[in-house]
Enzyme design. Structure first.
Site, PDB file in Angstrom:
ATOM      1  N   LYS A 164       0.829  -1.203   0.000  1.00  0.00           N
ATOM      2  CA  LYS A 164       0.000   0.000   0.000  1.00  0.00           C
ATOM      3  C   LYS A 164       0.867   1.259   0.000  1.00  0.00           C
ATOM      4  O   LYS A 164       0.670   2.165  -0.828  1.00  0.00           O
ATOM      5  CB  LYS A 164      -0.931  -0.030   1.231  1.00  0.00           C
ATOM      6  CG  LYS A 164      -2.077   0.955   1.178  1.00  0.00           C
ATOM      7  CD  LYS A 164      -2.809   1.073   2.521  1.00  0.00           C
ATOM      8  CE  LYS A 164      -3.389  -0.238   3.017  1.00  0.00           C
ATOM      9  NZ  LYS A 164      -4.778  -0.473   2.566  1.00  0.00           N
TER      10      LYS A 164
ATOM     11  N   ARG B  93      -3.418   2.867   8.625  1.00  0.00           N
ATOM     12  CA  ARG B  93      -3.663   1.539   8.043  1.00  0.00           C
ATOM     13  C   ARG B  93      -2.368   0.728   8.060  1.00  0.00           C
ATOM     14  O   ARG B  93      -1.292   1.261   7.842  1.00  0.00           O
ATOM     15  CB  ARG B  93      -4.104   1.657   6.574  1.00  0.00           C
ATOM     16  CG  ARG B  93      -5.479   2.227   6.364  1.00  0.00           C
ATOM     17  CD  ARG B  93      -5.748   2.264   4.856  1.00  0.00           C
ATOM     18  NE  ARG B  93      -7.106   2.641   4.532  1.00  0.00           N
ATOM     19  CZ  ARG B  93      -7.497   3.882   4.215  1.00  0.00           C
ATOM     20  NH1 ARG B  93      -6.612   4.868   4.172  1.00  0.00           N
ATOM     21  NH2 ARG B  93      -8.761   4.127   3.933  1.00  0.00           N
TER      22      ARG B  93
ATOM     23  N   GLY C 295      -6.126 -10.539   8.407  1.00  0.00           N
ATOM     24  CA  GLY C 295      -5.894 -10.931   9.783  1.00  0.00           C
ATOM     25  C   GLY C 295      -5.200  -9.842  10.569  1.00  0.00           C
ATOM     26  O   GLY C 295      -5.231  -9.821  11.786  1.00  0.00           O
TER      27      GLY C 295
ATOM     28  N   MET D 135      -4.479  -5.651  11.509  1.00  0.00           N
ATOM     29  CA  MET D 135      -5.377  -4.608  12.000  1.00  0.00           C
ATOM     30  C   MET D 135      -6.185  -3.957  10.891  1.00  0.00           C
ATOM     31  O   MET D 135      -5.680  -3.683   9.813  1.00  0.00           O
ATOM     32  CB  MET D 135      -4.587  -3.540  12.738  1.00  0.00           C
ATOM     33  CG  MET D 135      -5.488  -2.671  13.592  1.00  0.00           C
ATOM     34  SD  MET D 135      -4.600  -1.275  14.282  1.00  0.00           S
ATOM     35  CE  MET D 135      -4.735  -0.123  12.932  1.00  0.00           C
TER      36      MET D 135
ATOM     37  N   ARG E 291      -3.700  -1.235  -6.534  1.00  0.00           N
ATOM     38  CA  ARG E 291      -2.954  -2.486  -6.370  1.00  0.00           C
ATOM     39  C   ARG E 291      -3.296  -3.397  -7.544  1.00  0.00           C
ATOM     40  O   ARG E 291      -4.299  -3.172  -8.245  1.00  0.00           O
ATOM     41  CB  ARG E 291      -3.302  -3.162  -5.050  1.00  0.00           C
ATOM     42  CG  ARG E 291      -4.765  -3.488  -4.931  1.00  0.00           C
ATOM     43  CD  ARG E 291      -5.072  -4.112  -3.574  1.00  0.00           C
ATOM     44  NE  ARG E 291      -6.518  -4.227  -3.399  1.00  0.00           N
ATOM     45  CZ  ARG E 291      -7.099  -4.579  -2.272  1.00  0.00           C
ATOM     46  NH1 ARG E 291      -6.393  -4.811  -1.199  1.00  0.00           N
ATOM     47  NH2 ARG E 291      -8.421  -4.680  -2.194  1.00  0.00           N
TER      48      ARG E 291
ATOM     49  N   HIS F 169      -3.866 -43.919  -3.034  1.00  0.00           N
ATOM     50  CA  HIS F 169      -4.228 -44.584  -4.285  1.00  0.00           C
ATOM     51  C   HIS F 169      -5.333 -43.817  -5.012  1.00  0.00           C
ATOM     52  O   HIS F 169      -5.233 -43.528  -6.204  1.00  0.00           O
ATOM     53  CB  HIS F 169      -4.686 -46.011  -3.975  1.00  0.00           C
ATOM     54  CG  HIS F 169      -5.112 -46.774  -5.174  1.00  0.00           C
ATOM     55  ND1 HIS F 169      -6.424 -46.836  -5.594  1.00  0.00           N
ATOM     56  CD2 HIS F 169      -4.398 -47.469  -6.084  1.00  0.00           C
ATOM     57  CE1 HIS F 169      -6.498 -47.558  -6.686  1.00  0.00           C
ATOM     58  NE2 HIS F 169      -5.279 -47.963  -7.004  1.00  0.00           N
TER      59      HIS F 169
ATOM     60  N   SER G 222      14.934 -41.372 -11.519  1.00  0.00           N
ATOM     61  CA  SER G 222      13.673 -40.659 -11.401  1.00  0.00           C
ATOM     62  C   SER G 222      13.307 -40.667  -9.932  1.00  0.00           C
ATOM     63  O   SER G 222      13.099 -41.727  -9.343  1.00  0.00           O
ATOM     64  CB  SER G 222      12.603 -41.346 -12.240  1.00  0.00           C
ATOM     65  OG  SER G 222      11.385 -40.658 -12.094  1.00  0.00           O
TER      66      SER G 222
ATOM     67  N   CYS H 276       9.069 -38.160 -10.625  1.00  0.00           N
ATOM     68  CA  CYS H 276       7.798 -38.666 -11.121  1.00  0.00           C
ATOM     69  C   CYS H 276       6.807 -38.857  -9.995  1.00  0.00           C
ATOM     70  O   CYS H 276       5.828 -39.553 -10.147  1.00  0.00           O
ATOM     71  CB  CYS H 276       7.995 -39.957 -11.892  1.00  0.00           C
ATOM     72  SG  CYS H 276       8.655 -41.291 -10.896  1.00  0.00           S
TER      73      CYS H 276
ATOM     74  N   TYR I  46      13.898 -33.144 -15.989  1.00  0.00           N
ATOM     75  CA  TYR I  46      12.460 -33.105 -16.253  1.00  0.00           C
ATOM     76  C   TYR I  46      11.645 -33.394 -14.995  1.00  0.00           C
ATOM     77  O   TYR I  46      12.176 -33.898 -14.011  1.00  0.00           O
ATOM     78  CB  TYR I  46      12.082 -34.107 -17.358  1.00  0.00           C
ATOM     79  CG  TYR I  46      12.199 -35.549 -16.932  1.00  0.00           C
ATOM     80  CD1 TYR I  46      11.130 -36.206 -16.337  1.00  0.00           C
ATOM     81  CD2 TYR I  46      13.386 -36.250 -17.100  1.00  0.00           C
ATOM     82  CE1 TYR I  46      11.240 -37.520 -15.930  1.00  0.00           C
ATOM     83  CE2 TYR I  46      13.504 -37.566 -16.697  1.00  0.00           C
ATOM     84  CZ  TYR I  46      12.429 -38.199 -16.101  1.00  0.00           C
ATOM     85  OH  TYR I  46      12.542 -39.495 -15.683  1.00  0.00           O
TER      86      TYR I  46
END
Lengths: 878, 878
Positions: free
Chosen positions: A24, A94, A103, A105, A338, A455, A763, A830, A850
């Protein structure tokens, strides 16, 4: 000694100083700098908040002076001063951290009012009721937020006043009423706290600043930070800003707007406003705001000015902005800007549009889309309005995104039967491979147990099917055909609705919205390959899955689980025959029945994947998973197999394991029964040879699971290579192939240098690695993981997002040791983490080749990989 | 270019050169050097064997020449030469590695004989039959061992010859018969191998040397090395030695002897001999050898000489020697000396005796006793002769040493009942805490499942009771009251005998020998504390166990498992009440019933241990372990608890876990139900306060199990400390205490630096750490671990001996990280490895503070710790 700069007058900062001034504060300075009409004020930096805690909740030396200096500057600039009996300076206070954080003030408005200045305000505005109302609101807000007096007590006093005046609305109270209420409020404060409401504005300010600092560490804020992995030591800034009033008559007003439509991304100014109102009135919904276009009629000059500001802001920030403005007696003020929150569709529309207009480059566009958002576009979603009105039954883990409604069934057979004539939801305590057919026909799956890699979760994600797993409040009574949540019973045939993206479960039907083809998404996804470094593969077990994965842009298959193929049709019979064989000869015979079936599976998958690599994992699960558990089924299957019930039952009992995850599975099976690995290798290589003959350039990679000792991979590699040699000879075909291993037991990471001598690729099986590194069973951790996350012991579910501090270190060690002994070692992951953006970023950072994700997560993974590359490249430049 | 020295003539080496010359070669050189009558010869070093393999099974350059040189030297020294027709040189060829290793090549004797030299031998000995017999034996040995012709073919030819002569014994064959047999043998070789038996002695020698090298890498030798953790690259030496003959008439003979009695250690010359015989005749047992003392009558001069040599050898080697000698025509030759194998009692007797006589120092004495040997002295043993005659039924894991016989029972209740009137063996598929009473009264325990750290194994070791675990061939049918091994059924009431030191199981009774108090052991154990660096604690759960541990010299309790206390008497009821509580209040009430009981437990243990530290682990096992599993029991217990069967059953089902080892246990219980940890901490501290008041200086250490995240230990430490503060206040007593954690999940090792900030001590729980690092369930690994060890994939059971390459690295990492963030961090291990000498050596090496073992392992651990310190100190000096 001059102290450090703690306080920044608006304009002294800039938008890049978010860390120091909060979001802000930085934006207020930025807007001031680019000449927008911002009510003057100043920001106390986030560093002060940290110092405040370091000093045992005291202000650092020099802060007092710097605030005083800035206050003076403010008074001069505004030609107003605190407590002025004619023209008093009023400010808002603020909080504002670098990242948005609910959460903390709430705002304190109208600070500076007291018994003297209220009269100045009345004089200045010529409106007594306005003055007393402003004062009344301030005392209430201050008492509640700063002095922690129970909110309810003020509300009761207000109600009493209305009752005594026999009126219904606050607005019906007179100036005198409100003046009396101020006194009542002050008494309440005195009574509750033993000290008076402070008349001195400087005292008011000091106390409000302390309250902001204090709110940084309250429980809600702490919990939020834990949940969102926000460090606890970044602190919040405090913004002190001159008040402007939108409720000073018909030439005043207030509004909120987006520079574009945040739902669709369309390039239109989008917002609403209220004449003669304060910000809270727009949000409160007591009066219906006007669409922003209406302002053009009501205040054409201010509208033009606002359009101008809108363009300036977009031009400056190069992104959709969410703004707040107030018009005080005809003069427009900007209170906030914002980055605007947007839907997935809007995000894509905006990104693509801005690239097309050379507003941003492709890199930037890519980083603007939160990868998880793509789920909204790839899967069915619950109709938002209908969902908001519905009552949630209970909640489980968001195991596989999407939405589903259907009638409840409790086993796979019923699912198959009922699905012929309608939609079903399969509800199980936990699923096992036996349930796969039922899962395939169900709209969605709900389980009472199991985590994000159970599973049910893994299979559902693979199928792109909605799944809520581990809904611990649910008790499933399959034999009685109902499930229970607290005192509610849901029977077979009852309708329920699942939201797999949130884990919510509803009784009854909630309309479901189908995903649409999104051209913007296709455009954006066509850019990502230019930036990402990580390869993206898919976990796919069937030709169909493989095709889906390819269509989503997968560059290979990173995990083909051969056992998933074993449950289709009659195959399971051969598997069972193999398992109950009492000697190698019988076992080989049963395996020979499976060979042509497996070969066909691989043939088709290879054909779909063409020249892309396909990593096939040898049989992994413990054998008892393929055998029935219920006496009825055992009876039936024993008959089918020509065995006695007792013999089959005793075989099943002898295969029972206390901890199957740590049992006779993975390569341990192939060590004990080498003929299984031989058959599978043969099926793979025969398929490869056949396709090679047809002109394909297939790239099979045989993966040995659960290796923890050098000799395991050494022995099995030799076996696989010798089968490959045999097949090449028999078929007179040469083909490429690799032999590698999954790294999924912690010990494998510790001896990865040795293992890499025998493995051409690694992997990382991060599901198992997480299970074993933490000692958390993925099937059982539902009993305590929610508690762990709620108490902040764990920031997040380590089965969903890789635990970088622990499991990640094992991966890094494994990677480094592996590459040290084999330079060109190909390394990927994986586990289910392969589809999680935060985990993907880590994989990019440490230099994996990868990641492999379920087919429907491939776009998410591709986008996340591109972002990781772009963001990390940028941060290296800095 | 001169090559490296590959060949050492006897006398060029010395006893310290074992690594280079092998044990046999080094000792032959040594004996030559100290002037003992050794037939001359030479040793080809172990390096050559390694080179041979490095070069693709070829001799290194220069070896030929060096062998030739040494042969010449030998011929000169002996005044004999190969193929001499009057006085031919004959040699033996023997393998000899640095460590004794069965499985390698047998000896080749009489090498050098051919159609020419056999006549020389006949001339020289004047004994035609002797000559041909020697030749016949050589060709057979050479064909079999060097040329790999099937042994049986020679035996058949020999039998055919005897049949044709109608005689029964070899000795009845004439010189002519044997001469013909030589021809038959040569034909067999030609027929089998397509090449002739080599007449050239140099060719014979070359081939024999190759055969020794080849045998280094045969399967049996490889397997033996795997099993005994002998490196594969140390190679074997080859010894070539002039033949001497003990079978040249009544002035010749051969014998083996020990310098002391190897059974008792008594300082008497001990051995046996045969006149007119070769070495193999003594071993073969066809003729009964004479006791060595008899030699004094038969050959007084040689006896005196031998006594002299015996004294010289003991004086030189300072240890009992095992020797071989041959007398050829009145002249004594020494063929071998090596350290003598001995029983535990003998080892102690010899060590203590040699110290008393200033023959060796205490350090040396300590290193002479294999720690495991103490088991023979601490536990019952099967009578050796009776056991040798008995037929083994099957074999399991040697889970807890000792021997036991009794009638079979299949559950704890029957055990308690039957034990009143007799001895019982408890046979179970696997044990659970419910079986503890039954285990306590049984002579021994036999389970079909589970490894070296299974419940049965751990509890039995704690009780010092014989146990054979994981006998996988056994199928237990408890409901039918029998168990089955293949086709044999053993019913309730049948007698069986267990050998817990070997894992053997026998049907019927085998006499058991009680352990005796061994004064030598007490003497030796009184020395170890002067040398060992590691502290030795005990895993003890009761005052009685604690007393046993103290008596054995434990320096504290390293692991007191509170849950083991919960099964005694009525306590289990309170535990169950706690578990089925539906809310915190009920749970607290049930816990309050337990508080005084636990406090009393701790009070008594602390009192026994006085000022020694006592580490108490908070509740660890999953709660369902405390609940019944059979419907009958559930019915009964539900009644007791005033619950419905359905309610209790559904609670039990809801607590069921797929993988309990990775489930809701350890500190996870205390996080979910903090009141459990509170009650236990209170019990500990109240006991501590009460004893402090009585003047004791107790040292409780509260240990939080299964920590894997910083916040777990942080939250629980705070709770424990606050209970301590409360109790100190309430009782107005100050006492010492520590709060620490077990390190048993791999992740804890990775973040040990963070954990150490909150923990004053670490105790590595190596059982769980092994389970999770390998992914081996200790209860299920019996299905594949035996295969793994047999195939050489694992050198040994990682639950018995710490896996230094993997788990050990985690421990090292945890230790280093932990000490880096807390310098005075106290670190020990309390897994079952704490009693294993090899593991103890590792613990010493990395610098742990202590190990903790079951009470009956404490002497073993103390001795092993002293040895580790002494041996590592010595090796640092080198």
């Amino acid at each position: 000694m001059t102290s450090k700069k703690y306080v920044y007058f608006f304009g002294e900062g800039k938008k890049e100083m978010k860390k120091l001034l909060g979001g802000k504060g930085a934006n207020l300075s930025e807007m001031t700098n680019i000449g927008l009409p911002v009510p003057p004020g100043f920001t106390i930096s986030t560093e002060v908040c940290n110092l405040y805690y370091d000093l045992g909740e005291r202000w650092p030396e020099g802060l007092d002076d710097q605030i005083e200096e800035n206050l003076k500057k403010l008074e001069e600039k505004m030609q107003m001063s605190f407590s002025d009996k004619d023209n008093p300076l009023l400010v808002s206070v603020r909080s504002g951290a670098a990242v948005s954080m609910p959460g903390m003030m709430d705002t304190v408005l109208n600070l500076g009012l007291n018994d003297t200045s209220v009269r100045g305000l009345i004089v200045k505005t010529g409106n007594e009721r306005f003055g007393w109302d402003a004062y009344r609101r301030f005392v209430q807000m201050f008492g509640d937020v700063v002095m922690s007096v129970e909110h309810d007590r003020f509300e009761k006093a207000l109600q009493a006043k209305k009752d005594s005046r026999e009126v219904k609305f606050d607005t019906e109270l007179s100036g005198q009423d409100l003046k009396e209420l101020v006194e009542d409020y002050k008494n309440i404060i005195k009574d509750a706290k033993g000290k008076s409401f402070p008349e001195d504005p400087r005292e008011q300010l000091r106390m409000s600043i302390d309250a902001v600092f204090g709110s940084w560490d309250n429980k809600r804020a702490q919990a939020y930070r834990n949940l969102h992995d926000i460090p606890h030591n970044i602190g919040t800034a405090v913004n002190v800003q001159t008040m402007v009033f939108g409720n000073m008559g018909q030439t005043s007003g207030t509004g909120v707007a987006f520079t574009r439509d945040p739902s669709t991304g369309e390039n239109v100014f989008y917002g609403e406003y209220l004449i003669n109102a304060q910000g809270e009135d727009v949000v409160a919904g007591t009066r219906t705001p006007q669409p922003i276009a209406k302002l053009e009629e009501e205040m054409p000059e201010n509208y033009e000015l606002l359009m101008d500001i809108r363009n300036k802001l977009e031009d400056h920030y190069r992104d959709i902005q969410d703004i707040e403005f107030t018009i005080q007696e005809g003069k427009l003020y900007m209170l906030q800007t914002r980055t605007g929150k947007r839907t997935a569709a809007a995000a894509l529309q905006i990104a693509v549009d801005m690239v097309n207009n050379d507003f941003i480059d492709k890199k930037t566009a890519i980083t603007r889309i939160e990868p998880q958002m793509l789920d909204q576009l790839l899967h069915k979603q619950l109709d938002k309005d209908a969902k908001d009105k519905a009552q949630m039954l209970t909640k489980g883990l968001p195991a596989s995104p999407g939405a589903a409604l259907g009638t409840v069934v409790f086993n796979a057979d019923d699912a198959v039967e009922e699905a012929k004539s309608g939609k079903v939801i399969l509800v199980r305590t936990e699923t096992s491979p036996e349930d796969i057919q039922g899962m395939a026909v169900a709209q969605g799956i709900l389980t009472a147990r199991g985590g994000m890699t159970s599973h049910a979760a893994v299979v559902a994600r693979g199928m792109g099917k909605c799944c809520v797993a581990g809904a611990e409040e649910i008790k499933v009574f399959e034999n009685k055909q109902y499930f229970q949540v607290k005192d509610k019973q849901i029977k077979k045939g009852d309708w329920i609705t699942l939201d797999g993206s949130t884990g919510e479960i509803f009784i009854g039907k909630i309309p479901v919205v189908d995903p649409e083809v999104n051209e913007n998404m296709e455009t954006l996804m066509s850019w990502v390959n230019d930036y990402k470094k990580l390869g993206i593969r898919a976990n796919a077990d069937t030709p169909n899955d493989s095709q889906v994965a390819r269509d989503f842009g997968a560059e290979g298959i990173g995990l083909c689980r051969t056992e998933h193929m074993f449950f289709e049709g009659d195959r399971i019979k051969s598997i069972r025959k193999m398992i109950v064989s009492s000697n190698e000869k019988e076992r080989r015979e049963a395996l020979m029945e499976l060979l042509p079936i497996q070969r066909k599976d691989f043939y088709e998958i290879f054909k779909v994947m063409k020249d892309l690599p396909v990593t096939i994992r040898l049989l992994d699960p413990p054998l008892h998973e393929f055998l029935p558990t219920e006496d009825d089924d055992i009876e039936e299957i024993a008959k089918e197999m020509g065995m006695s019930f007792d013999d089959l039952k005793s075989t099943i009992i002898s295969l029972h394991e206390m901890n199957p995850m740590l049992g006779h599975r993975g390569c341990r099976l192939s060590i004990t029964y080498p003929e299984i690995a031989e058959m599978q290798a043969r099926a793979i290589f025969e398929a490869a040879a056949d396709l090679t003959k047809e002109g394909y350039d297939v790239q099979p990679e045989v993966m040995v699971p659960l290796v923890g000792s050098l000799m395991e991979i050494k022995i099995l590699r030799e076996k696989i290579v010798s089968v490959a040699d045999e097949v090449m000879g028999e078929k007179d075909q040469k083909f490429n192939y690799k032999v590698g291993t999954m790294i999924e037991v912690p010990r494998a990471c510790l001896i990865a240098d040795k293992i890499a001598k025998e493995a051409e690729f690694f992997s990382f099986g991060t599901n198992d690695l997480t299970q074993m590194a933490y000692g958390f069973s993925r099937d059982d951790s539902g009993k305590f993981l929610p508690d762990y996350i709620e108490q902040g012991i764990l920031g997040r579910d380590p089965f969903a997002t890789l635990d970088i501090g622990g499991v990640g270190q094992l991966i890094k060690m494994g990677l480094e040791k592996g590459r040290a002994s084999r330079k060109d070692l190909k390394v990927g992951i994986c586990g289910e983490h392969g589809g999680d953006p935060k985990s993907i970023d880590f994989c990019h950072e440490i230099g994996l080749d990868y990641v492999s994700a379920s087919p429907y997560r491939v776009p998410v993974a591709r986008l996340a990989a591109a972002q990781a590359a772009i963001i990390r490249e940028e941060s290296e430049k800095e």
